[in-house]
Design a protein around this motif. Sequence first.
Motif, PDB file in Angstrom:
ATOM      1  N   LEU A  85     -16.470  15.556 -20.218  1.00 29.13           N
ATOM      2  CA  LEU A  85     -16.136  14.649 -18.896  1.00 29.13           C
ATOM      3  C   LEU A  85     -14.588  14.440 -19.540  1.00 29.13           C
ATOM      4  CD1 LEU A  85     -18.997  12.367 -18.370  1.00 29.13           C
ATOM      5  CD2 LEU A  85     -18.445  14.242 -17.345  1.00 29.13           C
ATOM      6  N   SER A  86     -13.936  13.630 -18.607  1.00 29.84           N
ATOM      7  CA  SER A  86     -12.205  13.000 -19.668  1.00 29.84           C
ATOM      8  C   SER A  86     -11.675  11.615 -18.697  1.00 29.84           C
ATOM      9  CB  SER A  86     -11.565  14.360 -18.816  1.00 29.84           C
ATOM     10  OG  SER A  86     -10.588  13.649 -19.213  1.00 29.84           O
ATOM     11  N   ALA A  87     -11.634  11.499 -20.331  1.00 37.92           N
ATOM     12  CA  ALA A  87     -11.411   9.703 -19.623  1.00 37.92           C
ATOM     13  C   ALA A  87      -9.509  10.047 -19.049  1.00 37.92           C
ATOM     14  CB  ALA A  87     -11.819   8.847 -20.294  1.00 37.92           C
ATOM     15  N   LYS A  88      -8.671  11.250 -19.065  1.00 46.91           N
ATOM     16  CA  LYS A  88      -7.682  11.429 -19.822  1.00 46.91           C
ATOM     17  C   LYS A  88      -7.111  11.048 -18.038  1.00 46.91           C
ATOM     18  CE  LYS A  88      -4.112  13.387 -22.404  1.00 46.91           C
ATOM     19  NZ  LYS A  88      -3.783  13.904 -23.618  1.00 46.91           N
ATOM     20  N   GLU A  89      -7.020  11.928 -17.161  1.00 44.24           N
ATOM     21  CA  GLU A  89      -7.380  11.610 -15.652  1.00 44.24           C
ATOM     22  C   GLU A  89      -6.678  10.341 -14.891  1.00 44.24           C
ATOM     23  OE1 GLU A  89      -7.933  15.658 -17.265  1.00 44.24           O
ATOM     24  OE2 GLU A  89      -8.809  13.847 -17.063  1.00 44.24           O
ATOM     25  N   TYR A  90      -7.909   9.540 -15.466  1.00 42.34           N
ATOM     26  CA  TYR A  90      -7.609   7.829 -14.472  1.00 42.34           C
ATOM     27  C   TYR A  90      -6.662   7.500 -15.505  1.00 42.34           C
ATOM     28  CZ  TYR A  90      -8.699   3.568 -13.251  1.00 42.34           C
ATOM     29  OH  TYR A  90      -8.401   2.318 -12.780  1.00 42.34           O
ATOM     30  N   LEU A  91      -6.669   7.528 -16.656  1.00 45.31           N
ATOM     31  CA  LEU A  91      -5.581   6.462 -17.406  1.00 45.31           C
ATOM     32  C   LEU A  91      -4.101   7.112 -17.542  1.00 45.31           C
ATOM     33  CD1 LEU A  91      -7.130   6.970 -20.131  1.00 45.31           C
ATOM     34  CD2 LEU A  91      -7.229   4.905 -19.449  1.00 45.31           C
ATOM     35  N   LYS A  92      -3.882   8.326 -17.367  1.00 46.07           N
ATOM     36  CA  LYS A  92      -2.683   9.158 -16.600  1.00 46.07           C
ATOM     37  C   LYS A  92      -2.236   8.078 -15.320  1.00 46.07           C
ATOM     38  CE  LYS A  92      -0.403  13.364 -16.262  1.00 46.07           C
ATOM     39  NZ  LYS A  92      -0.046  14.779 -16.218  1.00 46.07           N
ATOM     40  N   GLU A  93      -3.706   8.060 -14.473  1.00 44.23           N
ATOM     41  CA  GLU A  93      -2.759   8.038 -12.815  1.00 44.23           C
ATOM     42  C   GLU A  93      -2.435   6.975 -12.557  1.00 44.23           C
ATOM     43  OE1 GLU A  93      -5.655   8.851  -9.834  1.00 44.23           O
ATOM     44  OE2 GLU A  93      -6.140  11.216 -10.473  1.00 44.23           O
ATOM     45  N   GLU A  94      -2.770   5.937 -14.268  1.00 44.05           N
ATOM     46  CA  GLU A  94      -3.059   4.537 -13.498  1.00 44.05           C
ATOM     47  C   GLU A  94      -2.001   4.356 -14.308  1.00 44.05           C
ATOM     48  OE1 GLU A  94      -5.752   2.442 -16.516  1.00 44.05           O
ATOM     49  OE2 GLU A  94      -6.140   1.551 -15.548  1.00 44.05           O
ATOM     50  N   ALA A  95      -1.064   4.459 -15.745  1.00 45.51           N
ATOM     51  CA  ALA A  95       0.125   4.545 -15.806  1.00 45.51           C
ATOM     52  C   ALA A  95       1.154   5.111 -15.119  1.00 45.51           C
ATOM     53  CB  ALA A  95      -0.275   5.181 -17.641  1.00 45.51           C
ATOM     54  N   GLU A  96       0.495   6.334 -14.340  1.00 50.57           N
ATOM     55  CA  GLU A  96       2.001   6.400 -13.075  1.00 50.57           C
ATOM     56  C   GLU A  96       2.355   5.014 -12.190  1.00 50.57           C
ATOM     57  OE1 GLU A  96       0.705  10.156 -12.518  1.00 50.57           O
ATOM     58  OE2 GLU A  96       1.974  11.505 -14.011  1.00 50.57           O
ATOM     59  N   ALA A  97       0.964   5.163 -11.695  1.00 46.63           N
ATOM     60  CA  ALA A  97       1.313   3.973 -10.785  1.00 46.63           C
ATOM     61  C   ALA A  97       2.215   2.757 -11.698  1.00 46.63           C
ATOM     62  CB  ALA A  97      -0.570   3.290 -10.890  1.00 46.63           C
ATOM     63  N   LYS A  98       1.573   1.975 -12.718  1.00 46.72           N
ATOM     64  CA  LYS A  98       2.447   0.835 -13.381  1.00 46.72           C
ATOM     65  C   LYS A  98       3.943   0.767 -13.941  1.00 46.72           C
ATOM     66  CE  LYS A  98      -1.823  -1.168 -15.933  1.00 46.72           C
ATOM     67  NZ  LYS A  98      -1.927  -1.495 -17.038  1.00 46.72           N
ATOM     68  N   LYS A  99       4.165   2.925 -13.335  1.00 46.82           N
ATOM     69  CA  LYS A  99       5.902   3.230 -14.268  1.00 46.82           C
ATOM     70  C   LYS A  99       6.255   2.894 -12.439  1.00 46.82           C
ATOM     71  CE  LYS A  99       8.531   7.094 -15.278  1.00 46.82           C
ATOM     72  NZ  LYS A  99       8.201   8.256 -15.399  1.00 46.82           N
ATOM     73  N   ALA A 100       5.350   3.768 -11.838  1.00 44.49           N
ATOM     74  CA  ALA A 100       6.213   3.455 -10.469  1.00 44.49           C
ATOM     75  C   ALA A 100       6.564   1.350  -9.936  1.00 44.49           C
ATOM     76  CB  ALA A 100       5.385   4.343  -9.658  1.00 44.49           C
ATOM     77  N   GLU A 101       5.214   1.360  -9.866  1.00 41.16           N
ATOM     78  CA  GLU A 101       6.049  -0.348  -9.717  1.00 41.16           C
ATOM     79  C   GLU A 101       6.694  -0.870 -10.927  1.00 41.16           C
ATOM     80  OE1 GLU A 101       3.221  -4.748  -9.886  1.00 41.16           O
ATOM     81  OE2 GLU A 101       2.908  -2.566 -10.366  1.00 41.16           O
ATOM     82  N   ALA A 102       6.607  -0.232 -11.953  1.00 37.35           N
ATOM     83  CA  ALA A 102       8.051  -1.100 -12.682  1.00 37.35           C
ATOM     84  C   ALA A 102       9.409  -0.539 -12.187  1.00 37.35           C
ATOM     85  CB  ALA A 102       7.904  -0.860 -14.023  1.00 37.35           C
ATOM     86  N   VAL A 103       9.427   0.848 -11.820  1.00 37.68           N
ATOM     87  CA  VAL A 103      10.790   1.338 -10.937  1.00 37.68           C
ATOM     88  C   VAL A 103      11.240   0.947 -10.193  1.00 37.68           C
ATOM     89  CG1 VAL A 103      11.787   3.510 -10.659  1.00 37.68           C
ATOM     90  CG2 VAL A 103      10.230   3.356 -12.499  1.00 37.68           C
TER      91      VAL A 103
END
Length: 230
Positions: A103-121
């Motif tokens: 299993l991997s938790a990294k993909e979800y964390l990456k998507e979450e971080a990218e979403a927050k970044k897009a919102e900030a940008v």
Amino acid sequence: MAEETMNDFMDEIDKSLLKGKDGDGFIWDKLNSLLESGEYVDVEVTEAVKGGVVAFLEEKRGFIPASKLSLSYVDESKLPEFVGKTLKVKVITVEPEDEKLVLSAKEYLKEEAEAKKAEAVSKVQVGLVTEGTVESLQNYGAFVKLENGTSGLVHISQISNQRIAHPSSVLKVGQTVKVKVIAIKDGKLSLSIKALDDVGATEVTEEKIEFESEGEATTSLADLLKKAGF
């Protein structure tokens, strides 16, 4: 009595079938479906082991490598801190013949971080002047983290009015700098330090020109008065 014994015997057979190959195959089929769909599921970390942690999914023991636990490096000594935590994971490996589930938790964390970044940008506008911290230096420029958490690139040509061979000749990692947002494209910020120097230079130049113009006008008036005999 014989009938009750027979019913108990049949119940035991049913339970054995559910736990046996048929039931096991059904579980692996479900795990394969999760692998193909890429769906996120919640699991609870039950144990820290060498190289990662363990979490059960569909009653199967799943392994989450340390490299798949976080966006940043997780040291072996920090693995016990994940025990008891619920993580959103994606199935990345299913091998029924070897009873292997990864299993991997990294993909979800990456998507979450990218979403927050897009919102900030999305809240940043071209022309914004703000402060940031130099995160890294590359041959082509410097990455600066802004106060709102977003990061942008100051291209080497936008660091100084003078030509420099490498950003390290002017900047250092950890340094606080003032930058101007000069472009936003595909969610990426282009920054400039030079633009702020240019603004200052322009203001000084305009004041100088205005002063010289006044001087020239005064001299011209004196000449006219002199010619007129005053």
